[in-house]
Design a protein around this motif. Sequence first.
Motif, PDB file in Angstrom:
ATOM      1  N   LEU A 147       0.832  -1.201   0.000  1.00  0.00           N
ATOM      2  CA  LEU A 147       0.000   0.000   0.000  1.00  0.00           C
ATOM      3  C   LEU A 147       0.869   1.254   0.000  1.00  0.00           C
ATOM      4  O   LEU A 147       0.565   2.241  -0.678  1.00  0.00           O
ATOM      5  N   GLY A 148       1.978   1.210   0.759  1.00  0.00           N
ATOM      6  CA  GLY A 148       2.900   2.337   0.771  1.00  0.00           C
ATOM      7  C   GLY A 148       3.500   2.599  -0.609  1.00  0.00           C
ATOM      8  O   GLY A 148       3.603   3.753  -1.048  1.00  0.00           O
ATOM      9  N   PHE A 149       3.882   1.523  -1.311  1.00  0.00           N
ATOM     10  CA  PHE A 149       4.416   1.681  -2.668  1.00  0.00           C
ATOM     11  C   PHE A 149       3.347   2.235  -3.617  1.00  0.00           C
ATOM     12  O   PHE A 149       3.649   3.047  -4.504  1.00  0.00           O
ATOM     13  N   LYS A 150       2.108   1.794  -3.424  1.00  0.00           N
ATOM     14  CA  LYS A 150       1.013   2.284  -4.278  1.00  0.00           C
ATOM     15  C   LYS A 150       0.831   3.785  -4.085  1.00  0.00           C
ATOM     16  O   LYS A 150       0.635   4.536  -5.050  1.00  0.00           O
ATOM     17  N   ARG A 151       0.901   4.227  -2.824  1.00  0.00           N
ATOM     18  CA  ARG A 151       0.811   5.669  -2.559  1.00  0.00           C
ATOM     19  C   ARG A 151       1.947   6.414  -3.235  1.00  0.00           C
ATOM     20  O   ARG A 151       1.752   7.483  -3.823  1.00  0.00           O
ATOM     21  N   LEU A 152       3.134   5.857  -3.155  1.00  0.00           N
ATOM     22  CA  LEU A 152       4.315   6.513  -3.715  1.00  0.00           C
ATOM     23  C   LEU A 152       4.177   6.691  -5.220  1.00  0.00           C
ATOM     24  O   LEU A 152       4.560   7.730  -5.775  1.00  0.00           O
ATOM     25  N   LYS A 153       3.606   5.702  -5.897  1.00  0.00           N
ATOM     26  CA  LYS A 153       3.544   5.742  -7.357  1.00  0.00           C
ATOM     27  C   LYS A 153       2.265   6.404  -7.880  1.00  0.00           C
ATOM     28  O   LYS A 153       2.297   7.040  -8.934  1.00  0.00           O
ATOM     29  N   SER A 154       1.150   6.268  -7.135  1.00  0.00           N
ATOM     30  CA  SER A 154      -0.094   6.854  -7.633  1.00  0.00           C
ATOM     31  C   SER A 154      -0.336   8.241  -7.040  1.00  0.00           C
ATOM     32  O   SER A 154      -0.647   9.191  -7.770  1.00  0.00           O
ATOM     33  N   LEU A 155      -0.179   8.380  -5.728  1.00  0.00           N
ATOM     34  CA  LEU A 155      -0.423   9.667  -5.090  1.00  0.00           C
ATOM     35  C   LEU A 155       0.689  10.669  -5.410  1.00  0.00           C
ATOM     36  O   LEU A 155       0.438  11.819  -5.770  1.00  0.00           O
ATOM     37  N   ILE A 156       1.936  10.232  -5.294  1.00  0.00           N
ATOM     38  CA  ILE A 156       3.072  11.123  -5.530  1.00  0.00           C
ATOM     39  C   ILE A 156       3.492  11.124  -6.997  1.00  0.00           C
ATOM     40  O   ILE A 156       4.135  12.044  -7.476  1.00  0.00           O
ATOM     41  N   GLY A 157       3.139  10.082  -7.737  1.00  0.00           N
ATOM     42  CA  GLY A 157       3.419  10.051  -9.176  1.00  0.00           C
ATOM     43  C   GLY A 157       4.824   9.625  -9.535  1.00  0.00           C
ATOM     44  O   GLY A 157       5.350  10.040 -10.578  1.00  0.00           O
ATOM     45  N   LEU A 158       5.457   8.784  -8.705  1.00  0.00           N
ATOM     46  CA  LEU A 158       6.812   8.331  -9.011  1.00  0.00           C
ATOM     47  C   LEU A 158       6.809   7.438 -10.244  1.00  0.00           C
ATOM     48  O   LEU A 158       6.108   6.428 -10.291  1.00  0.00           O
ATOM     49  N   LYS A 159       7.603   7.807 -11.227  1.00  0.00           N
ATOM     50  CA  LYS A 159       7.803   7.006 -12.426  1.00  0.00           C
ATOM     51  C   LYS A 159       9.295   6.994 -12.720  1.00  0.00           C
ATOM     52  O   LYS A 159      10.093   7.546 -11.974  1.00  0.00           O
ATOM     53  N   GLY A 160       9.653   6.359 -13.798  1.00  0.00           N
ATOM     54  CA  GLY A 160      11.055   6.365 -14.174  1.00  0.00           C
ATOM     55  C   GLY A 160      11.525   7.784 -14.458  1.00  0.00           C
ATOM     56  O   GLY A 160      10.845   8.542 -15.149  1.00  0.00           O
ATOM     57  N   PRO A 161      12.672   8.202 -13.922  1.00  0.00           N
ATOM     58  CA  PRO A 161      13.153   9.575 -14.139  1.00  0.00           C
ATOM     59  C   PRO A 161      13.566   9.789 -15.581  1.00  0.00           C
ATOM     60  O   PRO A 161      14.024   8.873 -16.251  1.00  0.00           O
ATOM     61  N   PRO A 162      13.401  11.019 -16.088  1.00  0.00           N
ATOM     62  CA  PRO A 162      13.836  11.297 -17.461  1.00  0.00           C
ATOM     63  C   PRO A 162      15.359  11.357 -17.539  1.00  0.00           C
ATOM     64  O   PRO A 162      16.041  11.598 -16.553  1.00  0.00           O
ATOM     65  N   GLY A 163      15.881  11.130 -18.727  1.00  0.00           N
ATOM     66  CA  GLY A 163      17.329  11.228 -18.926  1.00  0.00           C
ATOM     67  C   GLY A 163      18.055   9.975 -18.469  1.00  0.00           C
ATOM     68  O   GLY A 163      17.505   9.121 -17.784  1.00  0.00           O
TER      69      GLY A 163
END
Length: 367
Positions: free
Chosen positions: A314-330
């Motif tokens: 659930l914590g990881f889900k918050r990190l990726k959906s709520l905060i929007g963590l995706k692969g960094p550009p560059g």
Amino acid sequence: MRHESLLNEDWARVVTRLGGAEALEVGARETKAFVRPREISNAVDLLRLILAYCLGTRGLRLTAAWATSVGLVDISNVALLYRLRQSGDWLAQLIGQALASGAPRASRGRLIRIVDATTVPKAGTGGRRKNAVWRIHSAFDLPQERFGHFELTDERGGETLDRIPVVAGEIRLADRAYLQPERMVHLVEAGADFVIRSGWKSARWLDRKGNLIDLVAELRKASARGMIDRPIWIKRKSGALPLAVRLVAVRKPAQAAATARRKARRTAQKGGHQLSKQTLEAADWVILVTSLEPEGFTTADVLALYRLRWRIELGFKRLKSLIGLKGPPGTDERSARPHILAHLLIILLLEPLVDELEDSPRLAEAA
């Protein structure tokens, strides 16, 4: 988090949570993120600019234009990229301070620490390196319901049970990838306990006399009772004395067992290998090993503890959906690292607010 939210009263809260403007200034200078005022006059504005870029979707050029339009700073996209690359150690320091401020204090209960890792893809790898990722090694602490540790590596950084620092007295929960006897010994020697999921062939199982045990045969014998709770030993590669643990296994309900068998068949088919009869039999069971003594923790207690492991998901889900963590550009690690660290910092700052939102009467009525 939108760019605009970095300019309202919530931004003042963020600065306060991070120790205030003076503390931010000191930390930025110590880590060389902010050396002298030029386009940017202070560390607070620098942090605001970095978070606006990392948490937004506008890219370097548009973020620089936005910063100029709102009167934050007048900076080029090239200068913004340079500032970003210099900020990695500063963001890591801020994460450490945020983690320390939320660290568990002495209490009547024991800290329950769930360890796991999640990944985000590296940019620009294409088909040449399909497994190229950034791996975020994490600990999620209960009952605080907070991330208690982060460590960032690339795909070469393995998931090891003792990568996360040990807190004496903790109970560490982990999935089967963390069944690592030598590291389990280290945990116990540091004053911690563990509950770890296992597969039937994840270890070389021994009896008290050092004879090999067929774990599937043990499961088969316990089929009528549907439960095992007994001492067992794990052979160690180092040649040291076998590790004494407690085996706790419970037979799954019929529907869950059928689902597990289907998953095992799909995995074997996808991997192009023959599925063994033992794997199908073991799929009917939840198999755990623990260092907890039965006098203090019953079979039901151990199973209940392991069921808490989903909290880190659930914590990881918050990190990726709520905060929007995706692969960094560059593709440059100097900019990719602070991009990910910015998201980790924000989840630490927002977790208390998320709890308030989820507990609010308005949200409860809507549910």
